[in-house]
Design a protein around this motif. Structure first.
Motif, short mmCIF file in Angstrom:
data_model
loop_
_atom_site.label_atom_id
_atom_site.label_comp_id
_atom_site.label_asym_id
_atom_site.label_seq_id
_atom_site.Cartn_x
_atom_site.Cartn_y
_atom_site.Cartn_z
N LYS A 1 -32.83 -38.99 -15.86
CA LYS A 1 -33.18 -37.97 -16.65
C LYS A 1 -33.22 -36.88 -16.27
N GLU A 2 -33.41 -35.72 -17.03
CA GLU A 2 -33.35 -34.10 -16.61
C GLU A 2 -34.83 -34.05 -15.59
N VAL A 3 -34.44 -33.40 -14.29
CA VAL A 3 -35.71 -33.23 -13.82
C VAL A 3 -36.11 -32.04 -14.16
N GLU A 4 -37.52 -32.00 -14.53
CA GLU A 4 -38.17 -30.74 -15.02
C GLU A 4 -38.66 -29.89 -14.00
N ARG A 5 -38.59 -28.44 -14.31
CA ARG A 5 -39.17 -27.58 -13.29
C ARG A 5 -40.74 -27.59 -13.41
N PRO A 6 -41.41 -27.78 -12.32
CA PRO A 6 -42.87 -27.86 -12.12
C PRO A 6 -43.57 -26.58 -12.68
N ASP A 7 -44.73 -26.46 -13.11
CA ASP A 7 -45.26 -25.12 -13.60
C ASP A 7 -45.57 -24.23 -12.61
N ASN A 8 -45.77 -25.07 -11.31
CA ASN A 8 -46.17 -24.10 -10.09
C ASN A 8 -45.10 -23.74 -9.22
N TRP A 9 -43.84 -23.76 -9.64
CA TRP A 9 -42.54 -23.49 -8.79
C TRP A 9 -41.84 -22.53 -9.88
N GLY A 10 -41.43 -21.31 -9.39
CA GLY A 10 -40.40 -20.22 -10.12
C GLY A 10 -40.24 -19.13 -9.29
N GLY A 11 -39.61 -17.93 -9.76
CA GLY A 11 -39.12 -17.00 -9.27
C GLY A 11 -40.02 -15.71 -9.19
N TYR A 12 -39.88 -15.12 -8.09
CA TYR A 12 -40.45 -13.71 -7.81
C TYR A 12 -39.12 -12.45 -8.20
N ALA A 13 -39.41 -11.45 -8.83
CA ALA A 13 -38.85 -10.25 -8.67
C ALA A 13 -39.45 -9.11 -8.06
N VAL A 14 -38.61 -8.56 -6.98
CA VAL A 14 -39.25 -7.59 -6.24
C VAL A 14 -38.72 -6.20 -6.82
N THR A 15 -39.44 -5.38 -7.21
CA THR A 15 -39.07 -3.76 -7.60
C THR A 15 -39.34 -3.12 -6.31
N PRO A 16 -38.14 -2.74 -5.85
CA PRO A 16 -38.28 -1.80 -4.51
C PRO A 16 -38.70 -0.30 -4.68
N THR A 17 -39.41 0.20 -3.74
CA THR A 17 -39.71 1.61 -3.83
C THR A 17 -39.45 2.27 -2.55
N ARG A 18 -39.03 1.45 -1.62
CA ARG A 18 -38.49 1.98 -0.14
C ARG A 18 -37.50 1.20 0.25
N ILE A 19 -36.35 1.49 0.60
CA ILE A 19 -35.23 0.79 1.29
C ILE A 19 -34.82 1.50 2.39
N GLU A 20 -34.77 0.86 3.65
CA GLU A 20 -34.14 1.56 4.86
C GLU A 20 -32.97 0.48 5.18
N PHE A 21 -31.90 1.46 5.73
CA PHE A 21 -30.52 0.82 6.00
C PHE A 21 -30.57 1.14 7.52
N TRP A 22 -30.46 0.27 8.36
CA TRP A 22 -30.16 0.29 10.04
C TRP A 22 -28.85 -0.10 10.45
N GLN A 23 -28.17 0.71 11.03
CA GLN A 23 -26.84 0.28 11.58
C GLN A 23 -26.92 0.56 13.20
N GLY A 24 -26.80 -0.56 14.06
CA GLY A 24 -26.73 -0.40 15.23
C GLY A 24 -25.74 0.74 16.02
N ARG A 25 -26.09 1.53 16.92
CA ARG A 25 -25.21 2.37 17.49
C ARG A 25 -25.18 2.46 19.11
N PRO A 26 -24.39 2.58 19.64
CA PRO A 26 -24.19 3.06 21.23
C PRO A 26 -25.70 3.86 21.80
N SER A 27 -26.06 3.48 22.85
CA SER A 27 -27.00 4.21 23.61
C SER A 27 -28.30 4.09 22.73
#
Length: 214
Positions: free
Chosen positions: A165-191
């Motif tokens: 049979k087709e396995v049904e998704r349980p009600d206690n399992w599902g997704g979250y969508a995260v709306t960002p308000t702050r995003i930091e990008f970090w790139q390693g550099r010498p020294s």
């Protein structure tokens, strides 16, 4: 321990990040960096450290897998009755950290999480491997269990129940969508003079960009 941890060092030389190369939308840069990680065959390129806040105000973190970036939101799936699910129900503030050591890059996201619509969770659940769907149905995630044997016995019983049979998704399992308000990008550099750029979302829905000291 034989190794002196203070002696472990690595010079970061694999790239840089110039302000002139930054797009107005941080999700464009994130998508580019994620694809770079996939192309470089980084192990688990979609792995993300998710941090939530307990009712007592303590931070709590764990690792999940990113399953989409949709309409400017980061999508992941989990058990709603897990520790993180319970904490998000009381406080939707969340942070996400992507760490790609091979590329000497990190991305840190702060925002708020909401459950995705049930039909979205249903569509993703159907794409999961059969055994993963069974596991999602029987695991009391984050709760104490007597033994691994208890878990395996429940798995076998649930697999037999849904055989053919087709396995049904349980009600206690599902997704979250995260709306960002702050995003930091970090790139390693010498020294240790790393490149760090912070995107902050303003009320007019436009992103402001500034460089941070390493």
């Amino acid at each position: 321990m034989k190794t002196n941890l203070a002696d472990i060092r690595q010079e970061y030389t694999k790239g840089g990040l110039r302000e002139a190369d930054l797009p107005d939308d941080p999700l464009l840069l994130f998508s580019r960096w994620l694809q770079d990680a996939i192309d470089a065959q980084v192990e688990e390129p979609t792995a993300v450290i998710v941090a939530t806040v307990s009712p007592e105000g303590y931070p709590s973190s764990r690792t999940v897998l990113l399953k989409g970036v949709d309409d400017g939101r980061f999508i992941f799936y989990t058990n709603y009755e897990s520790r993180k699910g319970g904490q998000l129900a009381g406080n939707p503030h969340i942070s996400l950290s992507f760490v790609w050591h091979t590329l000497q890059r990190q991305v840190h996201v702060e925002g708020t999480a909401v459950k995705v619509p049930p039909e979205t969770s249903n569509a993703y659940f159907k794409k999961r491997p059969y055994k993963s769907r069974i596991g999602a149905r029987i695991s009391p995630q984050s709760q104490p269990i007597a033994s691994r044997m208890q878990l395996m016995r429940a798995f076998v019983q649930e697999a037999a129940r849904w055989f053919g049979k087709e396995v049904e998704r349980p009600d206690n399992w599902g997704g979250y969508a995260v709306t960002p308000t702050r995003i930091e990008f970090w790139q390693g550099r010498p020294s240790r003079l790393h490149d760090r750029f912070l995107y902050t979302l303003h009320p007019d829905k436009k992103w402001a960009i500034c460089r941070l000291a390493p």
